[in-house]
Design a protein around this motif. Sequence first.
Motif, mmCIF file in Angstrom:
data_model
loop_
_atom_site.group_PDB
_atom_site.id
_atom_site.type_symbol
_atom_site.label_atom_id
_atom_site.label_comp_id
_atom_site.label_asym_id
_atom_site.label_seq_id
_atom_site.Cartn_x
_atom_site.Cartn_y
_atom_site.Cartn_z
ATOM 1 N N UNK A 19 -52.669 -11.892 10.279
ATOM 2 C CA UNK A 19 -51.419 -12.344 9.667
ATOM 3 C C UNK A 19 -51.539 -13.764 9.124
ATOM 4 N N UNK A 20 -52.402 -14.565 9.749
ATOM 5 C CA UNK A 20 -52.583 -15.949 9.310
ATOM 6 C C UNK A 20 -52.556 -16.909 10.477
ATOM 7 N N UNK A 21 -52.780 -18.193 10.182
ATOM 8 C CA UNK A 21 -52.845 -19.180 11.266
ATOM 9 C C UNK A 21 -51.480 -19.393 11.928
ATOM 10 N N UNK A 22 -51.489 -19.650 13.246
ATOM 11 C CA UNK A 22 -50.227 -19.880 13.956
ATOM 12 C C UNK A 22 -49.642 -21.253 13.653
ATOM 13 N N UNK A 23 -48.316 -21.300 13.614
ATOM 14 C CA UNK A 23 -47.628 -22.576 13.379
ATOM 15 C C UNK A 23 -46.189 -22.472 13.875
ATOM 16 N N UNK A 24 -45.587 -23.627 14.085
ATOM 17 C CA UNK A 24 -44.165 -23.727 14.391
ATOM 18 C C UNK A 24 -43.483 -24.239 13.127
ATOM 19 N N UNK A 25 -42.401 -23.566 12.755
ATOM 20 C CA UNK A 25 -41.660 -23.985 11.569
ATOM 21 C C UNK A 25 -40.175 -23.758 11.820
ATOM 22 N N UNK A 26 -39.466 -24.846 12.083
ATOM 23 C CA UNK A 26 -38.027 -24.743 12.323
ATOM 24 C C UNK A 26 -37.706 -24.142 13.673
ATOM 25 N N UNK A 27 -36.508 -23.601 13.768
ATOM 26 C CA UNK A 27 -36.068 -22.976 15.016
ATOM 27 C C UNK A 27 -35.325 -21.685 14.705
ATOM 28 N N UNK A 49 -47.183 -16.308 7.197
ATOM 29 C CA UNK A 49 -45.782 -16.349 6.766
ATOM 30 C C UNK A 49 -44.897 -15.391 7.563
ATOM 31 N N UNK A 50 -45.455 -14.785 8.615
ATOM 32 C CA UNK A 50 -44.703 -13.803 9.414
ATOM 33 C C UNK A 50 -44.136 -14.449 10.667
ATOM 34 N N UNK A 51 -42.806 -14.518 10.716
ATOM 35 C CA UNK A 51 -42.140 -15.072 11.896
ATOM 36 C C UNK A 51 -42.208 -14.051 13.028
ATOM 37 N N UNK A 52 -42.556 -14.537 14.228
ATOM 38 C CA UNK A 52 -42.667 -13.675 15.403
ATOM 39 C C UNK A 52 -41.357 -13.531 16.159
ATOM 40 N N UNK A 53 -40.487 -14.531 16.093
ATOM 41 C CA UNK A 53 -39.234 -14.473 16.831
ATOM 42 C C UNK A 53 -38.444 -13.226 16.420
ATOM 43 N N UNK A 54 -38.077 -12.427 17.401
ATOM 44 C CA UNK A 54 -37.296 -11.196 17.188
ATOM 45 C C UNK A 54 -38.013 -10.176 16.300
ATOM 46 N N UNK A 55 -39.318 -10.270 16.179
ATOM 47 C CA UNK A 55 -40.116 -9.354 15.356
ATOM 48 C C UNK A 55 -41.083 -8.631 16.294
#
Length: 173
Positions: free
Chosen positions: A48-56, A71-77
């Motif tokens: 999916x790509x490199x891990x990062x924190x972006x916003x909340x 570019x894939x958010x993990x929260x609630x996914x």
Amino acid sequence: MKWNYSFFSLLMAVSFIAAGALLPGLSVAQDAKVKAAMEVMKSKAENLGPPKIEGSDTVAGKQVPAIYFGSTKMNNNYDLVDGVVMQAGGTATIFVKSGANFVRVATNIKKDDGSRAIGTVLDPKGKAIASIQKDKPFYGEVDILGKLYVTGYEPIHDAANHVIGIYYVGYKK
């Protein structure tokens, strides 16, 4: 009668020895299964790509950092964790670091009511967190929401090599 007692004692001794020989093999097999599942998890995440924190983001009513792979958010996914389970079985979770805690933002571990255990926190006094705080993986038995699992936990690092989350895989014992 004496012969039967001796035979029974011998049979019991052989049974204990056999059980002792087989149980470590079972443990080794479970460990190998957990490590294989962890490789599936990390490989799928890496694709999916490199891990990062972006916003909340809000997860189960809690405001937590939003963790991404590419570019894939993990929260609630649940696509990643469910994909791991489809391929390797067991359970899978992505945790995000939120202050001093690690919060489940994507998981297929179920609470007693059958809902996904998102928003729950990794036991701050557990064996796994002690290893993660030292930036080391943890493999072993852990109680998760009252059930015993054979598990693997590995830190998720961002581009600056900070621990921003945890990969988890496990199997009910």
